[in-house]
Design a protein around this motif. Sequence first.
Motif, short mmCIF file in Angstrom:
data_model
loop_
_atom_site.label_atom_id
_atom_site.label_comp_id
_atom_site.label_asym_id
_atom_site.label_seq_id
_atom_site.Cartn_x
_atom_site.Cartn_y
_atom_site.Cartn_z
N THR A 67 34.54 4.62 80.82
CA THR A 67 34.26 5.75 79.94
C THR A 67 32.99 5.44 79.15
O THR A 67 32.84 4.35 78.60
N PHE A 68 32.05 6.39 79.14
CA PHE A 68 30.78 6.24 78.44
C PHE A 68 30.61 7.36 77.42
O PHE A 68 31.14 8.46 77.60
N VAL A 69 29.83 7.07 76.39
CA VAL A 69 29.51 8.08 75.37
C VAL A 69 28.00 8.26 75.32
O VAL A 69 27.26 7.27 75.18
N LEU A 70 27.55 9.50 75.45
CA LEU A 70 26.14 9.85 75.35
C LEU A 70 25.91 10.56 74.02
O LEU A 70 26.45 11.64 73.80
N ASN A 71 25.13 9.95 73.14
CA ASN A 71 24.70 10.61 71.90
C ASN A 71 23.27 11.07 72.09
O ASN A 71 22.42 10.28 72.54
N PHE A 72 22.98 12.31 71.76
CA PHE A 72 21.66 12.85 72.09
C PHE A 72 21.16 13.81 71.02
O PHE A 72 21.93 14.41 70.26
N ASP A 73 19.83 13.92 70.97
CA ASP A 73 19.19 14.98 70.20
C ASP A 73 18.23 15.69 71.16
O ASP A 73 18.44 15.65 72.37
N LYS A 74 17.19 16.33 70.64
CA LYS A 74 16.30 17.09 71.51
C LYS A 74 15.52 16.24 72.51
O LYS A 74 15.18 16.69 73.61
N SER A 75 15.23 14.99 72.16
CA SER A 75 14.36 14.19 73.02
C SER A 75 14.85 12.79 73.31
O SER A 75 14.37 12.14 74.24
N THR A 76 15.81 12.27 72.53
CA THR A 76 16.27 10.90 72.75
C THR A 76 17.79 10.87 72.93
O THR A 76 18.51 11.80 72.57
N SER A 77 18.26 9.75 73.48
CA SER A 77 19.70 9.60 73.68
C SER A 77 20.05 8.13 73.83
O SER A 77 19.20 7.30 74.16
N VAL A 113 12.76 11.17 76.43
CA VAL A 113 12.18 12.01 77.47
C VAL A 113 10.77 12.50 77.11
O VAL A 113 10.06 13.02 77.97
N LYS A 114 10.38 12.35 75.84
CA LYS A 114 9.01 12.72 75.46
C LYS A 114 8.02 11.67 75.95
O LYS A 114 6.98 11.99 76.51
N THR A 115 8.35 10.41 75.70
CA THR A 115 7.46 9.32 76.14
C THR A 115 7.75 8.91 77.57
O THR A 115 7.00 8.13 78.16
N LYS A 116 8.89 9.41 78.12
CA LYS A 116 9.32 9.07 79.49
C LYS A 116 9.54 7.57 79.64
O LYS A 116 9.22 6.96 80.66
N LYS A 117 10.14 6.98 78.60
CA LYS A 117 10.44 5.55 78.60
C LYS A 117 11.94 5.32 78.37
O LYS A 117 12.62 6.16 77.79
N TYR A 118 12.42 4.18 78.83
CA TYR A 118 13.80 3.81 78.54
C TYR A 118 13.87 2.34 78.16
O TYR A 118 13.01 1.53 78.51
N GLU A 128 20.24 -12.97 77.51
CA GLU A 128 20.08 -11.59 77.07
C GLU A 128 18.69 -11.08 77.43
O GLU A 128 17.69 -11.74 77.15
N PHE A 129 18.67 -9.90 78.05
CA PHE A 129 17.41 -9.28 78.47
C PHE A 129 17.28 -7.91 77.81
O PHE A 129 18.27 -7.22 77.57
N LEU A 130 16.04 -7.52 77.54
CA LEU A 130 15.74 -6.19 77.03
C LEU A 130 14.79 -5.55 78.03
O LEU A 130 13.60 -5.84 78.06
N VAL A 131 15.35 -4.68 78.87
CA VAL A 131 14.56 -4.03 79.92
C VAL A 131 13.88 -2.79 79.35
O VAL A 131 14.56 -1.88 78.85
N ILE A 132 12.56 -2.77 79.42
CA ILE A 132 11.77 -1.62 78.93
C ILE A 132 10.88 -1.15 80.06
O ILE A 132 10.09 -1.92 80.62
N ASP A 133 11.00 0.13 80.43
CA ASP A 133 10.23 0.62 81.57
C ASP A 133 10.14 2.14 81.51
O ASP A 133 10.69 2.79 80.62
N SER A 134 9.45 2.71 82.51
CA SER A 134 9.30 4.16 82.60
C SER A 134 10.53 4.78 83.25
O SER A 134 11.14 4.18 84.15
N LEU A 135 10.90 5.96 82.79
CA LEU A 135 12.03 6.66 83.40
C LEU A 135 11.70 7.00 84.86
O LEU A 135 10.56 7.32 85.19
N PRO A 136 12.70 6.92 85.74
CA PRO A 136 12.45 7.26 87.15
C PRO A 136 12.11 8.74 87.30
O PRO A 136 12.58 9.59 86.52
#
Length: 298
Positions: A67-77, A113-118, A128-136
């Motif tokens: 089970t996952f929870v998605l919290n979102f606004d107009k551009s981020t989540s 989704v504005k910067t198209k980054k995740y 521990e890793f912090l993966v930062i990249d462009s959205l597919p």
Amino acid sequence: MKKTLFYMLLMLVFVKVQAQKDFQGMAVYESKTQAPKMDGLRAGNRDITPEMQKTMEERMKTMLEKTFVLNFDKSTSTYKEEEKLDAPGQQNGGMRIMMNSFMGGGGTFYKDVKTKKYTVDKEFMGKEFLVIDSLPKFNWKLESETKQIGGYNCYKATAVREASKTDFRNFRPKNQDNKKDDAKKTTTEKTTNFEDSFEIPKEIVITAWYSPEIPINQGPENYWGLPGLILEINDGKTVILCSKIVLNAKDKVVIKAPAKGKEVTQKEYDETVIKKMEEFREMNRGRGANGGPPMIRQ
């Protein structure tokens, strides 16, 4: 009169902008992945009884239901797994932690989704890793087919994407032709681990259902790019289905990217995981070749 009308229009614009700025929602998703058959385990270890195999398959099925929870606004989540306690008598915690990185869990997935980054934080082999990249980029094909999910009118969209080699959910049983090829190998090569009974396709077909009634460019995991919130994703093995939506709740949630871990790109993280998987594979093959009990003997 003109000044009054001007100020009224200005106030309406302000209220509209403020409403868009304060817009926030929460969606709960149930993720279920078809568990692989473990017939090969009995072939490689006669001590495993049919009852033991059934128990293992049931535990695997439980671990693949999340089970996952998605919290979102107009551009981020943010998309994060809802932690569950094991039922009495079950000891899946350690195995769940070990496999989380291979099954899309174990961290907070942040999308902009504005910067198209995740950004997503992952733990693998105690690091521990912090993966930062462009959205597919998804080349969505919008279909005319519709259905309702939770009272929302949804439209169908499909896309083809490259299958991740570090996502356990993409593993498929090898087809008969591949098994025949394996049978031609030497005895040492045929002594393999559980992973060698599976393969990963180059591409997978994604079917999404989105609702324009919630006009945001968001969805579960790294899915996005449709004119409405994605309420269902199906790739043939995994189904992610929205079970609850709450819009503009009184209590707001802070939506921010995780910040803990060694910063890497998705490619760098995948290379680390694949290298470790290959080391395990060779280690298990070595055990089999030296007379030790192999995990699978094909």
